[in-house]
Design a protein around this motif. Structure first.
Motif, PDB file in Angstrom:
ATOM      1  N   ASN A  64      52.464  72.409  71.885  1.00 46.08           N
ATOM      2  CA  ASN A  64      51.509  71.375  71.478  1.00 46.08           C
ATOM      3  C   ASN A  64      52.103  70.352  70.511  1.00 46.08           C
ATOM      4  N   GLY A  65      52.697  70.821  69.422  1.00 47.89           N
ATOM      5  CA  GLY A  65      53.232  69.904  68.421  1.00 47.89           C
ATOM      6  C   GLY A  65      54.369  69.053  68.961  1.00 47.89           C
ATOM      7  N   LEU A  66      55.294  69.680  69.687  1.00 50.92           N
ATOM      8  CA  LEU A  66      56.426  68.951  70.245  1.00 50.92           C
ATOM      9  C   LEU A  66      55.971  67.979  71.333  1.00 50.92           C
ATOM     10  N   TYR A  67      54.949  68.375  72.079  1.00 55.46           N
ATOM     11  CA  TYR A  67      54.423  67.479  73.113  1.00 55.46           C
ATOM     12  C   TYR A  67      53.871  66.204  72.485  1.00 55.46           C
ATOM     13  N   LYS A  74      32.178  71.305  75.450  1.00 54.04           N
ATOM     14  CA  LYS A  74      33.319  71.399  74.540  1.00 54.04           C
ATOM     15  C   LYS A  74      34.491  70.548  75.026  1.00 54.04           C
ATOM     16  N   ASP A  75      34.671  70.476  76.345  1.00 52.75           N
ATOM     17  CA  ASP A  75      35.799  69.710  76.884  1.00 52.75           C
ATOM     18  C   ASP A  75      35.725  68.247  76.476  1.00 52.75           C
ATOM     19  N   PHE A  76      34.515  67.697  76.416  1.00 54.25           N
ATOM     20  CA  PHE A  76      34.362  66.302  76.007  1.00 54.25           C
ATOM     21  C   PHE A  76      34.822  66.116  74.570  1.00 54.25           C
ATOM     22  N   TRP A  77      34.410  67.007  73.668  1.00 54.91           N
ATOM     23  CA  TRP A  77      34.784  66.863  72.259  1.00 54.91           C
ATOM     24  C   TRP A  77      36.280  67.091  72.063  1.00 54.91           C
ATOM     25  N   TYR A  78      36.877  68.005  72.840  1.00 55.15           N
ATOM     26  CA  TYR A  78      38.333  68.178  72.776  1.00 55.15           C
ATOM     27  C   TYR A  78      39.039  66.899  73.240  1.00 55.15           C
ATOM     28  N   ALA A  79      38.534  66.323  74.327  1.00 55.83           N
ATOM     29  CA  ALA A  79      39.136  65.084  74.843  1.00 55.83           C
ATOM     30  C   ALA A  79      38.961  63.942  73.859  1.00 55.83           C
ATOM     31  N   LEU A  80      37.797  63.869  73.212  1.00 59.66           N
ATOM     32  CA  LEU A  80      37.554  62.833  72.206  1.00 59.66           C
ATOM     33  C   LEU A  80      38.487  63.005  71.011  1.00 59.66           C
ATOM     34  N   ARG A  81      38.652  64.246  70.571  1.00 56.24           N
ATOM     35  CA  ARG A  81      39.564  64.513  69.448  1.00 56.24           C
ATOM     36  C   ARG A  81      40.989  64.124  69.802  1.00 56.24           C
ATOM     37  N   ASN A  82      41.434  64.508  70.983  1.00 55.62           N
ATOM     38  CA  ASN A  82      42.806  64.194  71.396  1.00 55.62           C
ATOM     39  C   ASN A  82      43.020  62.694  71.551  1.00 55.62           C
ATOM     40  N   MET A 136      47.280  71.391  77.574  1.00 53.72           N
ATOM     41  CA  MET A 136      46.018  70.697  77.814  1.00 53.72           C
ATOM     42  C   MET A 136      45.146  70.629  76.573  1.00 53.72           C
ATOM     43  N   ASP A 137      45.366  71.529  75.602  1.00 56.99           N
ATOM     44  CA  ASP A 137      44.576  71.501  74.372  1.00 56.99           C
ATOM     45  C   ASP A 137      44.771  70.201  73.595  1.00 56.99           C
ATOM     46  N   VAL A 138      45.955  69.582  73.725  1.00 54.97           N
ATOM     47  CA  VAL A 138      46.222  68.332  73.011  1.00 54.97           C
ATOM     48  C   VAL A 138      46.477  67.164  73.962  1.00 54.97           C
ATOM     49  N   ALA A 139      46.634  67.438  75.249  1.00 52.50           N
ATOM     50  CA  ALA A 139      47.001  66.394  76.209  1.00 52.50           C
ATOM     51  C   ALA A 139      45.803  65.820  76.958  1.00 52.50           C
ATOM     52  N   ASP A 140      44.703  66.541  77.000  1.00 58.76           N
ATOM     53  CA  ASP A 140      43.535  66.066  77.738  1.00 58.76           C
ATOM     54  C   ASP A 140      42.786  65.027  76.917  1.00 58.76           C
ATOM     55  N   VAL A 141      42.763  63.780  77.385  1.00 57.96           N
ATOM     56  CA  VAL A 141      42.071  62.691  76.691  1.00 57.96           C
ATOM     57  C   VAL A 141      40.874  62.257  77.526  1.00 57.96           C
ATOM     58  N   LEU A 142      40.126  61.278  77.036  1.00 57.30           N
ATOM     59  CA  LEU A 142      38.888  60.889  77.711  1.00 57.30           C
ATOM     60  C   LEU A 142      39.135  60.361  79.120  1.00 57.30           C
ATOM     61  N   SER A 143      40.215  59.625  79.323  1.00 57.00           N
ATOM     62  CA  SER A 143      40.480  59.075  80.657  1.00 57.00           C
ATOM     63  C   SER A 143      40.765  60.180  81.661  1.00 57.00           C
ATOM     64  N   THR A 144      41.542  61.192  81.274  1.00 61.48           N
ATOM     65  CA  THR A 144      41.822  62.303  82.190  1.00 61.48           C
ATOM     66  C   THR A 144      40.601  63.212  82.323  1.00 61.48           C
ATOM     67  N   TYR A 145      39.798  63.311  81.265  1.00 58.56           N
ATOM     68  CA  TYR A 145      38.555  64.078  81.343  1.00 58.56           C
ATOM     69  C   TYR A 145      37.598  63.447  82.344  1.00 58.56           C
ATOM     70  N   VAL A 146      37.481  62.123  82.280  1.00 53.16           N
ATOM     71  CA  VAL A 146      36.625  61.412  83.231  1.00 53.16           C
ATOM     72  C   VAL A 146      37.116  61.618  84.655  1.00 53.16           C
ATOM     73  N   TYR A 147      38.422  61.554  84.858  1.00 49.18           N
ATOM     74  CA  TYR A 147      38.978  61.746  86.202  1.00 49.18           C
ATOM     75  C   TYR A 147      38.728  63.166  86.703  1.00 49.18           C
ATOM     76  N   ARG A 148      38.971  64.136  85.840  1.00 45.02           N
ATOM     77  CA  ARG A 148      38.873  65.540  86.262  1.00 45.02           C
ATOM     78  C   ARG A 148      37.432  65.986  86.479  1.00 45.02           C
ATOM     79  N   VAL A 149      36.573  65.680  85.511  1.00 46.15           N
ATOM     80  CA  VAL A 149      35.188  66.172  85.561  1.00 46.15           C
ATOM     81  C   VAL A 149      34.282  65.202  86.315  1.00 46.15           C
ATOM     82  N   GLY A 150      34.470  63.915  86.092  1.00 45.04           N
ATOM     83  CA  GLY A 150      33.559  62.947  86.683  1.00 45.04           C
ATOM     84  C   GLY A 150      33.892  62.565  88.099  1.00 45.04           C
TER      85      GLY A 150
END
Length: 309
Positions: free
Chosen positions: A166-169, A75-83, A255-269
């Motif tokens: 989230n919205g203001l961020y 799920k984290d990947f799809w959230y990061a992809l959406r963001n 993190m629901d809207v701030a986590d993107v693929l680059s930070t996902y790769v850093y955190r998980v990968g």
């Protein structure tokens, strides 16, 4: 006979320009060594990478698309992809037209000294790193002690959590990106405007065209090719995301809207030592970006534009 003449022309040409090719040798070598040779390690996305064995000695994944499947099943990947898509799309919608508008406004200024000072002030933020900008934003937008919220409190609006909701961020993220890069992109359009034939403006003025009419019928058509090229290049980065900007600005509350693929790769990968997963996600990003780039270029050509190639 023709071959002999061709060889003689080539010899004369190289004799005149060999110094230019010699100067070109170093940047080409740099590109080959640091850009193209590392691309061979893309096979890591299809292997069970072992840092002690190295990329080529590591065993192939079974199945071959194991790491792609693992990424797509989380799920984290799809959230990061959406963001990533959301933030980049908003950057494109708001960040792309503003430099054009600013370039048109600066071009219409009569006082050249004021124009130069304004242009310099506007593009200075480009030279600041996102770490500095993030620190400034946290200080200025702090709920209790930030200057912005202190001023808002004095007019009865109360503290606003710009970086904690989230919205203001998202709005703050886009606004800061626009402020940082708007002036730098304006330089490109101003350079394109200077290439427009002044006789076109004189002819429009003779015909009684107002300033707005000259902008609409002369300036904008004159820089249309530049706009199209930059738009195509931005479309090619629609799934790509820089690392320092989201990483410096994100916090646990958004993190629901701030986590993107680059930070996902850093955190998980990278932090999780799943280097094959990192390579798989990066390869997925690159392939999608190339598809968007070719698609945007094809659409531009269909509408009669030159495109990139």
């Amino acid at each position: 006979m023709k071959k002999k003449r061709t060889a003689q022309k080539a010899y004369v040409y190289l004799k005149k320009t060999w110094t230019l090719y010699l100067m070109l040798l170093l940047p080409v070598a740099f590109a080959v060594v640091f850009r193209y040779l590392p691309m061979t390690n893309i096979v890591m996305a299809f292997k069970d990478y072992n840092m002690f064995k190295g990329v080529w000695a590591s065993e192939w994944s079974d199945p071959i698309f194991k790491w792609f499947q693992k990424a797509f099943q989380t799920k984290d990947f799809w959230y990061a992809l959406r963001n990533t898509l959301l933030l980049n799309f908003l950057d494109l919608i708001f960040g792309f037209p503003f430099p054009i508008i600013l370039a048109l406004l600066l071009n219409e200024l009569a006082f050249k000294r004021y124009k130069r000072v304004t242009q310099t002030i506007v593009y200075l933020p480009h030279f600041l790193s996102w770490i500095i900008i993030s620190g400034m934003a946290r200080q200025l937008l702090a709920p209790r002690t930030g200057v912005v919220n202190v001023l808002l409190g004095k007019v009865g609006l109360g503290p606003i959590n710009f970086l904690m909701e989230n919205g203001l961020y998202v709005a703050t993220y886009i606004a800061l990106g626009l402020w940082k890069e708007m002036g730098w992109n304006t330089i490109i359009y101003l350079a394109a405007i200077t290439g427009i034939n002044p006789e076109l403006y004189e002819a429009a003025e003779v015909d009684g065209a107002s300033r707005l009419r000259k902008i609409w019928h002369v300036t904008l058509p004159g820089i249309r090719s530049t706009i199209i090229v930059l738009l195509i290049m931005n479309m090619g980065r629609i799934l790509g995301s820089e690392f320092d900007r989201p990483f410096a600005m994100q916090n646990d509350l958004v993190m629901d809207v701030a986590d993107v693929l680059s930070t996902y790769v850093y955190r998980v990968g990278i932090r999780g030592f799943q280097f094959s997963l990192t390579a798989a996600v990066g390869l997925f990003q690159s392939v999608v970006c190339v598809i968007f780039l070719f698609g945007a270029n094809a659409i531009a050509k269909r509408f009669g534009e030159r495109g990139i190639w």
